[in-house]
Write a protein that holds these residues in place. Structure first.
Motif, PDB file in Angstrom:
ATOM      1  N   LEU A 177     -35.294  31.895 -93.355  1.00 19.56           N
ATOM      2  CA  LEU A 177     -34.732  33.199 -93.155  1.00 19.56           C
ATOM      3  C   LEU A 177     -33.647  33.037 -91.653  1.00 19.56           C
ATOM      4  CD1 LEU A 177     -34.771  36.150 -93.908  1.00 19.56           C
ATOM      5  CD2 LEU A 177     -36.332  36.413 -92.345  1.00 19.56           C
ATOM      6  N   PRO A 178     -32.535  32.785 -92.021  1.00 17.70           N
ATOM      7  CA  PRO A 178     -31.480  32.535 -90.875  1.00 17.70           C
ATOM      8  C   PRO A 178     -31.098  33.931 -90.228  1.00 17.70           C
ATOM      9  CG  PRO A 178     -30.098  32.353 -92.862  1.00 17.70           C
ATOM     10  CD  PRO A 178     -31.737  32.487 -93.149  1.00 17.70           C
ATOM     11  N   ASN A 179     -30.615  33.400 -88.855  1.00 15.98           N
ATOM     12  CA  ASN A 179     -30.242  34.912 -88.076  1.00 15.98           C
ATOM     13  C   ASN A 179     -29.269  35.405 -88.772  1.00 15.98           C
ATOM     14  OD1 ASN A 179     -31.881  33.830 -86.171  1.00 15.98           O
ATOM     15  ND2 ASN A 179     -30.416  33.689 -84.577  1.00 15.98           N
ATOM     16  N   TRP A 180     -29.027  36.619 -88.684  1.00 22.91           N
ATOM     17  CA  TRP A 180     -27.874  37.656 -88.995  1.00 22.91           C
ATOM     18  C   TRP A 180     -27.263  37.863 -87.655  1.00 22.91           C
ATOM     19  CZ3 TRP A 180     -27.347  43.063 -88.904  1.00 22.91           C
ATOM     20  CH2 TRP A 180     -26.443  43.481 -89.343  1.00 22.91           C
ATOM     21  N   ARG A 181     -26.096  37.660 -87.598  1.00 22.35           N
ATOM     22  CA  ARG A 181     -25.357  37.866 -86.288  1.00 22.35           C
ATOM     23  C   ARG A 181     -26.216  37.500 -85.085  1.00 22.35           C
ATOM     24  NH1 ARG A 181     -21.733  43.258 -87.191  1.00 22.35           N
ATOM     25  NH2 ARG A 181     -21.064  42.647 -89.607  1.00 22.35           N
ATOM     26  N   ARG A 182     -26.263  38.200 -84.123  1.00 23.94           N
ATOM     27  CA  ARG A 182     -27.447  37.808 -83.239  1.00 23.94           C
ATOM     28  C   ARG A 182     -28.906  38.409 -83.338  1.00 23.94           C
ATOM     29  NH1 ARG A 182     -23.956  39.372 -77.841  1.00 23.94           N
ATOM     30  NH2 ARG A 182     -24.788  41.493 -78.771  1.00 23.94           N
TER      31      ARG A 182
END
Length: 191
Positions: free
Chosen positions: A59-64
């Motif tokens: 689950l990578p970052n979404w924006r910040r």
């Protein structure tokens, strides 16, 4: 027996709130781009990274927004709610449990910000070293909320923007979290 249940509920709330605080702090510190060299930021990073590093692969970052930290905080609230229902001997509905844990997380973040803004406002009234790690981290976390109103609510040399933001946060608790909790409870109990 209800005294024992109350004590156990209190201890559960305390333990899960302490854990959730770490992950919410990590989430907010990354979103607000808090200074990583701050010892408190490093403490939060050090103790949340063993859990978040594997989760961030999936689950990578979404924006910040650190989605892994958000998921872990929500799962902590879900587990807390499930354990509280288990203490009462109630088997809740899944949809209600999911909605209640979402309402709990939202309420937790709103209360966290209320306390943070109040403490930051109080500390800013006194002669405190601005390089102090707690004040620096608090300032970087509250600044995005206060920036839109900064300088617009100054009366007699006092900036009332923290009060206005705190009122909005309290209204969000009343108008968003309370209805979510009500619907979640009804769904969980099958009403």
């Amino acid at each position: 027996m209800s005294y024992l249940l109350s004590a156990l509920s209190f201890l559960l709330e305390l333990a899960f709130s302490a854990l959730a605080t770490l992950f919410v702090l990590r989430l907010l510190a990354e979103a607000c781009r808090a200074d990583f060299n701050n010892p408190l930021s490093q403490f939060v990073y050090r103790y949340t990274n063993p859990v978040l590093a594997p989760a961030r692969r999936v689950l990578p970052n979404w924006r910040r927004i650190n989605l892994a930290a958000l998921l872990v905080a929500w799962l902590l609230m879900l587990l807390k709610r499930a354990m509280l229902f288990a203490l009462l001997g109630i088997l809740p509905g899944v949809a209600g449990l999911l909605l209640l844990s979402l309402a709990d997380l939202l309420d937790f973040v709103l209360v966290f910000y209320l306390v943070l803004i109040f403490a930051w406002s109080l500390m800013s009234m006194f002669q405190v070293d601005r390089r102090q790690p707690v004040l620096r981290l608090m300032g970087s976390l509250v600044e995005p909320l206060l920036r839109p109103l900064r300088g617009k609510l100054v009366i007699g040399g006092l900036d009332f923007s923290p009060w206005a933001v705190m009122i909005v946060l309290m209204l969000l608790r009343l108008l968003v979290v309370a209805p979510l909790t009500h619907v979640g409870t009804a769904l969980a109990l099958g009403m």
